[in-house]
Design an enzyme around this catalytic site. Structure first.
Site, PDB file in Angstrom:
ATOM      1  N   ASP A  13       4.051   1.930   0.425  1.00  0.00           N
ATOM      2  CA  ASP A  13       2.855   1.344   1.023  1.00  0.00           C
ATOM      3  C   ASP A  13       1.683   1.385   0.039  1.00  0.00           C
ATOM      4  OD1 ASP A  13       0.791   0.495   2.696  1.00  0.00           O
ATOM      5  OD2 ASP A  13       1.455   1.723   4.382  1.00  0.00           O
ATOM      6  N   HIS A  15      -1.571   0.260   0.942  1.00  0.00           N
ATOM      7  CA  HIS A  15      -2.823   0.078   1.686  1.00  0.00           C
ATOM      8  C   HIS A  15      -3.752   1.268   1.446  1.00  0.00           C
ATOM      9  CE1 HIS A  15      -0.119  -2.662   3.877  1.00  0.00           C
ATOM     10  NE2 HIS A  15      -1.223  -3.368   4.053  1.00  0.00           N
TER      11      HIS A  15
END
Length: 151
Positions: A13, A15
């Site tokens: 990920d 983000h």
């Protein structure tokens, strides 16, 4: 001494916004934050937590594959001999319709608390303070129990 937390986004990920907001909120609340950034491996969480003698691990994931990324995470934490509070938050499952079910999944994986992506940082910080205070009071009480048992 301020409590220390290890914070990062697990797995693949990328983000960063959520942990950036949380990092600033934690620092403003008096925590020392070891920020690992995005795409952090389980081993990096464990190594940084041990190196900084952190009190808690805060894992973020927004891309929906956290269950896959967290398989075996607590076994790794335990194998390293870490006695820490562990939190996870974000958009943890693709098509997450029932957050209670998601919470149950991550509690079964060993996380102490599970938050959705709508959780206010102040709510998580208040929970963290409570959990660290409870853990500290239990640690102080433990020698009393041992002495009483050995009486």
């Amino acid at each position: 001494m301020a409590p220390t937390v290890t914070l990062g986004v697990i797995g693949s990920d990328a983000h960063v916004v959520g942990i950036t907001i949380l990092e600033h909120a934690l620092e403003a609340a008096g925590f020392d934050v070891v920020s690992l950034g995005v795409q952090t491996s389980q081993a990096a969480f464990v190594d940084a937590t041990a190196a900084h003698d952190a009190d808690a691990i805060l894992v973020s994931s927004l891309y929906g594959h956290a269950e896959q990324d967290c398989q075996g995470f607590h076994e790794r934490v335990e194998a390293a001999g870490l006695d820490v509070v562990t939190y996870i938050g974000g958009n943890l499952a693709v098509g997450q319709d029932d957050f209670d079910e998601t919470r149950t999944t991550f509690e079964a994986l060993g996380f102490d608390r599970v938050f959705d992506s709508q959780t206010d940082p102040e709510e998580a910080i208040a929970a963290l303070r409570d959990d660290l205070e409870l853990r500290s009071s239990e640690a102080e009480f433990e020698p009393e129990r041992v002495r009483a048992a050995n009486g």
